[in-house]
Design an enzyme around this catalytic site. Structure first.
Site, mmCIF file in Angstrom:
data_model
loop_
_atom_site.group_PDB
_atom_site.id
_atom_site.type_symbol
_atom_site.label_atom_id
_atom_site.label_comp_id
_atom_site.label_asym_id
_atom_site.label_seq_id
_atom_site.Cartn_x
_atom_site.Cartn_y
_atom_site.Cartn_z
ATOM 1 N N SER A 158 35.536 46.134 -3.004
ATOM 2 C CA SER A 158 34.473 45.442 -3.740
ATOM 3 C C SER A 158 34.957 44.919 -5.087
ATOM 4 C CB SER A 158 33.299 46.396 -3.959
ATOM 5 O OG SER A 158 32.764 46.813 -2.724
ATOM 6 N N GLU A 172 -8.267 -12.480 16.865
ATOM 7 C CA GLU A 172 -8.126 -11.558 15.734
ATOM 8 C C GLU A 172 -9.499 -11.128 15.228
ATOM 9 O OE1 GLU A 172 -5.286 -10.282 14.777
ATOM 10 O OE2 GLU A 172 -4.228 -11.484 16.268
ATOM 11 N N LYS A 218 32.508 28.035 1.768
ATOM 12 C CA LYS A 218 32.748 26.582 1.708
ATOM 13 C C LYS A 218 34.177 26.321 2.168
ATOM 14 C CE LYS A 218 34.427 24.421 -1.478
ATOM 15 N NZ LYS A 218 35.776 23.808 -1.759
ATOM 16 N N ARG A 262 0.811 -1.219 0.000
ATOM 17 C CA ARG A 262 0.000 0.000 0.000
ATOM 18 C C ARG A 262 0.846 1.273 0.000
ATOM 19 N NH1 ARG A 262 -4.291 -1.000 4.718
ATOM 20 N NH2 ARG A 262 -2.849 -2.669 5.317
ATOM 21 N N ALA A 268 39.385 48.213 -4.900
ATOM 22 C CA ALA A 268 38.202 47.647 -5.550
ATOM 23 C C ALA A 268 38.491 47.316 -7.005
ATOM 24 C CB ALA A 268 37.038 48.621 -5.453
#
Length: 453
Positions: free
Chosen positions: A403, A152, A349, A15, A421
């Protein structure tokens, strides 16, 4: 008494309409059969037996770390048949506890109540009274209230069908009697199967005491036959976990909208907003605040850190008083020291970020060791992959990175350096140096803009 614990996991589970075994479907992020094995393993002096059949190779491979004795039941003929196949492996003395791989929320405390009653002349049943006992085996008692049999549903008389005390299937039987009872089982019933429940009448016949224990709640003994029941147990487990977290001092802004798929530990005064998911082992220190829609997996977060909305943290370690997000992603191997800041749309990471350092927005920092009080400008990336190998970037203390800087690894930036930058840095920058690496700007007069064709 020493115990054999038998977990039945041989059913087909048709099922579920699934390509893999029913007992491997997860509740709270953990396969049902593994939940049962974990609970069983917590009982002292126990030997585990796992009965497998349909897709048994999958089940065996998934559970091999439990060192359970694997017993095959390729042509299942009922619960009694399963125990008969385990019988040669049972200890001569002690007792056998029967559990089910698709009944995942059974608690150790309930099983301990059963084992506390165990002795060589006692059989212990786990029973429960239900408003609607349809489908369950009924507990038949005599005029003195003693259990005499389990009938049962398909074999019950009309009067027996009115009984609302039912069998959960979980029982603890003394091995000195169980071996003989199993050998005497027959399949002369409506299902043509060997019922383990038939040993109850045998125990009554042999003068064995039959005692009953009740679970703390119905969910403990609820089984899973389809995905609807699986979802219902998932919600029940999440509710239980939410209640436990709140009792432990955490504030859940909506207890119905949190998912713990593993183990979550919280300190005092933790606040968790809606739709947060925790997988594996997650530890949150005191005073941690987590915004909505966050995902944390296998990580630790130090005291008073704030994690803003839509942040993902996986296999990472976060220090105290950090500020993370929104929309940040900390990938495996990230370590943030105290007071570090990771802003919106920043990905890390295998990055070690020093105390008080800031990577505020729109940056990728990978395979990097960064010192304290570093400021990383928007759009900065570490170019750590040459197409074959990964290389590390080392940034010392008090560095200012402008940046839109690209740090081409392997590269080192020494204490107090400043990077202008828009620079692409390919070689070492010394202490307190200013590094700038830009193409010369050229301006052209009267340049015609492109027009749409």
């Amino acid at each position: 008494m020493t115990q054999d614990i038998v977990i039945l996991a041989a059913g087909k589970g048709s099922r579920m309409k699934s390509a893999f075994s029913k007992v491997l479907h997860k509740v709270g992020g953990i396969a049902m059969v593994r939940r049962v094995l974990t609970t069983a393993s917590s009982l002292p002096e126990s030997k585990l037996h796992l009965v497998v059949g349909h897709q048994g190779e999958q089940v065996e491979a998934n559970c091999q770390d439990f060192s359970a004795n694997i017993v095959w039941q390729n042509d299942p003929q009922g619960t009694g048949d399963a125990l008969r196949r385990v019988a040669p492996f049972l200890q001569k003395n002690g007792a056998t506890l029967t559990l089910y791989g698709d009944v995942p929320l059974i608690s150790a405390s309930t099983l301990q109540k059963m084992t506390a009653l165990s002795n060589p002349n006692t059989l212990v049943l786990l029973t429960i009274c239900l408003e609607n006992p349809m489908g369950y085996g009924r507990i038949v008692r005599n005029e003195q209230g003693k259990v005499t049999a389990i009938v049962e549903q398909k074999d019950a008389t009309e009067s027996q069908l009115t009984i609302n005390e039912v069998n959960t299937g979980i029982l603890l039987a003394p091995n000195n009697h169980l071996q003989g009872w199993l050998a005497s089982l027959t399949n002369k019933n409506a299902q043509g199967e060997f019922y383990l429940t038939d040993v109850i009448a045998m125990a009554a016949r042999d003068g064995v005491d039959i005692l009953t224990v009740n679970p703390e709640n119905e969910a403990e003994v609820a089984g899973v036959n389809d995905r609807v029941q699986l979802a219902a147990l998932e919600r029940e487990l999440q509710h239980q976990q939410a209640v436990s977290l709140m009792k432990n001092g955490a504030t859940l802004l909506d207890p119905s909208r949190i998912d713990v798929r593993g183990e979550l530990t919280t300190g005092n005064d933790v606040v968790i907003d809606v739709n947060c998911v925790f997988e594996g082992k997650v530890v949150l220190g005191a005073g941690v605040e987590i915004g909505p829609n966050c995902y944390l997996k296998n990580c630790t977060v130090g005291d008073n850190t704030i994690i803003k909305s839509n942040t993902l943290i996986e296999d990472s370690k976060v220090g105290e008083n950090c500020d993370i997000g929104p929309f940040a992603r900390l990938r495996p191997g990230t370590q943030l020291a105290n007071k570090a800041k990771i802003g919106n749309f920043v990905e890390t990471k295998k990055a070690i970020i020093g105390e008080g350092s800031k990577v505020n927005h729109l940056s990728y920092i990978g395979d990097t060791e960064m010192g304290a009080n570093v400021n990383v400008g928007a759009g900065t990336i570490t170019c750590n992959y040459d197409g074959v190998n990964k290389h590390r970037t080392q940034v010392a203390d008090n560095v200012f990175i402008g940046s839109n800087t690209s740090l081409v690894a392997p590269v080192q930036v020494a204490d107090g350096a400043t990077i202008a930058a828009g620079s692409t840095i390919t070689k070492q920058v010394g202490e307190n140096q200013l590094a700038f690496a830009r193409a010369r700007q050229t301006n052209k007069d009267n340049w015609p803009r492109p027009v749409k064709k």
